[in-house]
Write a protein that holds these residues in place. Structure first.
Motif: not given
Length: 370
Positions: A290, A293, A333, A335, A354
């Protein structure tokens, strides 16, 4: 109802022949708190619970309850009550009789027992259910009856050995909240055993994470999640992407790690490693799914990772994107689903970004899945 008292383990070792089940455990549990032992099967957490309850004597060290050494004091003489995984309710007794069984053994009259049962049923939100048999209750209701029965004995410490493991996911999540609320209402010390990190993080004031009989870290849930003390804790509690390398530089609590697959990566040095980590050490960087991105631009930096999307999963609240980094390194990852249709990125190269403050560097060590 008795108020919770503190429980202290002082240099506790528990051996079975040549096998060491618990190694030099030092734990201070504050009276009236909710404390969990968390770890995989076979790590020694239930062994500790049995030692606190008196079913097992430590090979070395002391167990103190309320400041009193429990050496030589059996389970029936300790100010504790234990709830097992299987609950062990008496099937032919009514709910109120199950709850007040300990009072019946003491010779307390039926009217007084019923009054106490009704008080406890009210506290566990089962008012009016006292005349039912256990078979007429749901799994969550049986769980609450087992708790009420244990509390009826007025313990200073309630010990719970994976009591929610037999329940389905939604009921487990509901019972976490119930258990925490009950603990806060009665104000006694709860010691909880679980391999479920969600249970431990949600309910506990403090958590001890164990592996192979050793306590790796004791802290509140957020500290364990955000500032793990060892690679085992980082990889056991929650999900983490792991990158291996060597320390290239350290400055102001931040390190640059030269990795063998992903180039130089920048991250925060874990609190437990700040006094010992030095340039040249083998290290691991942990970046949670989390915390990653999609980068706005494709320029390289020491907090960006280039990777190829190999799979995507829609989980409702999140999209999980699986990628392949340098030399086949798998990266995950997550999202957040923002309620909009998301275009697939399958087969595409992308740069992931990150925050170095949200990642952590620790000395190389054992991972939970190794």
């Amino acid at each position: 109802m008795s108020q919770g008292v503190g429980v202290n383990l002082q240099d506790v070792w528990i051996r079975f022949g040549d096998f060491v089940a618990v190694r030099e455990a030092n734990v201070d549990i504050e009276g009236g708190s909710f404390f969990s032992f968390l770890g995989p099967s076979g790590c020694g957490k239930t062994t500790i619970l049995r030692a606190v309850s008196g079913f097992l004597e430590p090979s070395d060290g002391k167990i103190l309850i309320g400041g009193n050494d429990m050496a030589g004091i059996g389970p029936n003489k300790r100010p504790t009550a234990l709830i097992f995984q299987n609950l062990a309710l008496f099937p032919l007794m009514k709910v109120w009789e199950n709850i007040t069984f300990s009072l019946e053994v003491q010779g307390v009259g039926a009217a007084d027992r019923r009054k106490r049962a009704d008080e406890l049923l009210d506290m566990i939100a089962l008012a009016g259910q006292g005349d039912k048999l256990p078979s007429e209750l749901s799994g969550g209701q049986k769980q609450r009856v087992a708790i009420a029965r244990a509390l009826c004995a007025s313990p200073d410490v309630l010990l719970l050995d994976e009591p929610l493991s037999a329940l389905d996911l939604k009921l487990r999540q509901h019972m976490r909240t119930e258990l925490r609320q009950i603990q806060q209402r009665v104000g006694i010390t709860f010691i909880y055993i679980t391999h479920d990190q969600g249970e431990a993080l949600t309910m506990s004031d403090n958590v001890a994470v164990m592996r192979h009989g050793i306590i790796d870290q004791i802290a509140d849930g957020q500290s364990i999640y955000d500032d793990p003390a060892t690679p085992f804790v980082a990889s056991f509690v929650g999900e983490n992407n792991v990158f291996r390398g060597k320390v290239k530089s350290i400055e102001n609590g931040m390190a640059i790690i030269s990795t063998n697959r992903t180039g130089d990566l920048h991250a925060r040095v874990g609190t437990s490693a700040r006094e010992t980590m030095k340039v040249g050490d083998k290290a691991m960087i942990f970046i949670r799914p989390e915390a990653l991105s999609i980068a706005e631009t494709n320029s390289a930096s020491n907090h960006r990772i280039k990777a190829l999307v190999t799979n995507e999963e829609f989980e409702g609240q999140a999209y999980n994107v699986f990628l392949e980094g340098g030399e086949g390194k798998e990266i995950k990852m997550s999202l957040v689903n923002q309620g909009k249709i998301r275009q697939s990125s399958m087969g595409k190269d992308m740069f992931l970004e990150y925050d170095p403050e949200q990642s952590i560097v620790l000395p190389e060590g054992e991972l939970a899945n190794e």
